[in-house]
Enzyme design. Sequence first.
Site, PDB file in Angstrom:
ATOM      1  N   ASP A 156      -1.111   1.327  -3.818  1.00 17.31           N
ATOM      2  CA  ASP A 156      -1.941   0.285  -4.440  1.00 17.31           C
ATOM      3  C   ASP A 156      -3.274   0.835  -4.939  1.00 17.31           C
ATOM      4  O   ASP A 156      -4.183   0.070  -5.284  1.00 17.31           O
ATOM      5  CB  ASP A 156      -2.136  -0.913  -3.507  1.00 17.31           C
ATOM      6  CG  ASP A 156      -2.939  -0.586  -2.264  1.00 17.31           C
ATOM      7  OD1 ASP A 156      -2.922   0.587  -1.831  1.00 17.31           O
ATOM      8  OD2 ASP A 156      -3.578  -1.488  -1.706  1.00 17.31           O
ATOM      9  N   SER A 177       0.820  -1.215   0.000  1.00 20.86           N
ATOM     10  CA  SER A 177       0.000   0.000   0.000  1.00 20.86           C
ATOM     11  C   SER A 177       0.856   1.268   0.000  1.00 20.86           C
ATOM     12  O   SER A 177       1.576   1.519  -0.942  1.00 20.86           O
ATOM     13  CB  SER A 177      -0.969  -0.057   1.179  1.00 20.86           C
ATOM     14  OG  SER A 177      -1.869   1.013   1.128  1.00 20.86           O
ATOM     15  N   ASP A 181      -5.923   2.356  -3.729  1.00 17.77           N
ATOM     16  CA  ASP A 181      -7.252   2.201  -3.130  1.00 17.77           C
ATOM     17  C   ASP A 181      -7.655   3.468  -2.379  1.00 17.77           C
ATOM     18  O   ASP A 181      -8.805   3.616  -1.982  1.00 17.77           O
ATOM     19  CB  ASP A 181      -7.350   0.955  -2.233  1.00 17.77           C
ATOM     20  CG  ASP A 181      -6.391   0.971  -1.066  1.00 17.77           C
ATOM     21  OD1 ASP A 181      -5.511   1.854  -1.007  1.00 17.77           O
ATOM     22  OD2 ASP A 181      -6.512   0.070  -0.202  1.00 17.77           O
ATOM     23  N   ASP A 195      -2.492   6.347  -3.407  1.00 16.58           N
ATOM     24  CA  ASP A 195      -1.416   5.683  -2.664  1.00 16.58           C
ATOM     25  C   ASP A 195      -0.850   4.550  -3.535  1.00 16.58           C
ATOM     26  O   ASP A 195      -1.263   4.380  -4.688  1.00 16.58           O
ATOM     27  CB  ASP A 195      -1.919   5.187  -1.293  1.00 16.58           C
ATOM     28  CG  ASP A 195      -2.904   4.045  -1.411  1.00 16.58           C
ATOM     29  OD1 ASP A 195      -3.617   3.973  -2.423  1.00 16.58           O
ATOM     30  OD2 ASP A 195      -2.966   3.210  -0.490  1.00 16.58           O
TER      31      ASP A 195
END
Length: 452
Positions: A242, A97, A244, A240
Site C-alpha cells: 500500500d 499492506s 506507505d 510495500d
Amino acid sequence: MTKDKQLFGTFGVRRIANSILTPEFASMLAASYGTVFQGKIAIGGDTRTTTPMIKHAIISGLLSSGCDVVDLGILPTPAVQYAVKKYYDGGIIVTASHNPPEYNGIKFVDEDGIGIKEEDELAIEKLYFDENPLRASWEAIGNLYHNEMIIDEYIDEALEKVDIQAIKDAKLKVVLDCGSGAGCPTAPYIVQRLGCEIITLNCQVDGFFPGRNPEPVKDNLKDLIATVKELNADIGIAHDGDADRTICIDEKGNFVLGDKTFTLVEKQMLKENKGGLIVTTVATSSAIYDIAEEFGGKVIATAVGDLLVARELKEKKGLFGGEENGGLIFPEFVYGRDAALTVAKILEIIAKEKKPLSQLIDELPVYYSEKKKCECSDDKKTEVMDNIAKEVATLGYEIDTTDGVKIFKDDGWVIIRPSGTEPIFRSMAESDSQDKATELANWGKSLIEKYK
Ligand code: MG
C-alpha cells in the site's frame, strides 16, 4: 494489547478476503464506522483482486449510514490520509499492506487522517456486533462522488517540500520496484519529475503480485538488488503493497535497514530545521537518540504502531517521526507513514550531500540488531506477558513498559512484546556487536518459551 477488541488489530482489520472479510462483513463494519464518523468520507484502496469487491461493500455501508462518500480510486494509503487531512471528515482504506495476495484489510482513519482511536474502534465493534448501525431514511442516504485529482495534488505537494533542481542536477539513476502495489500510480511519476533516470520493476498494477511478494524484505527484493548492481544505479527503491513503507538498496546492492533510512532522514530534518521533536516507537534503534543529541533534537518513544507515532507528532507538534520498518512520518504533510515524501527526501539527501548512499549510511551511528519470533496463541498473550514482566522486574535492570517490556542491559537492550496482528511474540535486541544482539534476542526468546 487490549483484550476487549475482537476485530481490530494494530491498524484496522486484516483477514483472508472473502472468508471472514466478506462484502456483508465490510458493509456492516463500514455502516458502523459511518455511524460514529458522520460527514463526507474518502475511500481508496490498493491493487488486490478483492479490493473492488470490498470497496463497493464499504461504499454501500457508508451511504446507508447517511455519509457522503468520495471514491479516490487505487492509490497509496498515505495519499488517502493526505486527502482526508485536507478535505474530508474521515477515510477508509481497503488494503492488506504487505500481506500475501489472498489477504485484504480495512484501515479506518479520523478527520486528521490518523488511524482511529481505540475508543472509536470499540464503539464501531459494538455497533457491528449489535447489528445496530445508523440506517438513514431514503431521502437522507449519502451521495457518491469521485476525486480523480487527488493523486496529482499529493505528488505536487510532496515535491514542493524538496529542492527539485538540486535533485535534477544530480542526474541520479534510480531503480524503482512498486511490487505491483498501490505505489504504481504515484512513485514512478515522482522519480520522473525529479529528473532522475528511472528503471521500473513491477510497476504495473496487478493483484496477483506476479513479480514479488508485497512485503519489501530482502528475500523479496532479489531482482531489485540485481538490477541496481547490473545497471550501476545510484539507488534502488521498493515499496510495500500500500506504499506507505519505503526500503532502499544502496549503489553497491546492499539492503538498507529501515532504521538506517529513518536515521538518515532524521539527521537531515534536524539539520534543516535546526533541531526539533522526533517521535518513534520503543522498538527503534538507539541511533535515533544519538543523532537527536548531536543535531539538537529531542526524542519521544511511543508503543509500537504508526498511528500512535502520528498522533503524538500531532499533539506535540513534532517535526518528524518513524519506525524501524522503513515507515517515515512527516507530520506537516501526512499524519501517517508516507512514501512519496520519503523517496523525494532521500533523493534530495544524496543529491545535496553529493555522496553515494552507502557512504551516507556508513556515516551513521552503528548498532547491530536481531529479531526473533516465537508462536503464542492470542488468548495466552496477556498471561505470558504478565509472567515475563514479573520475572524481569526481579532482575534489577532498568525497564520500560510502554509496550511489552524493554530491558536495558549494560551492552544493549531487548524488547519482548506480543504482535498486534499475528499469533506470535517478538524478541528484538540491539547492541554494539552482532553476537551480543543475537545473544540478547535469544535470551528474550527463551523467556517467551518458558511461559508460553
Ligand atoms: Mg503498508
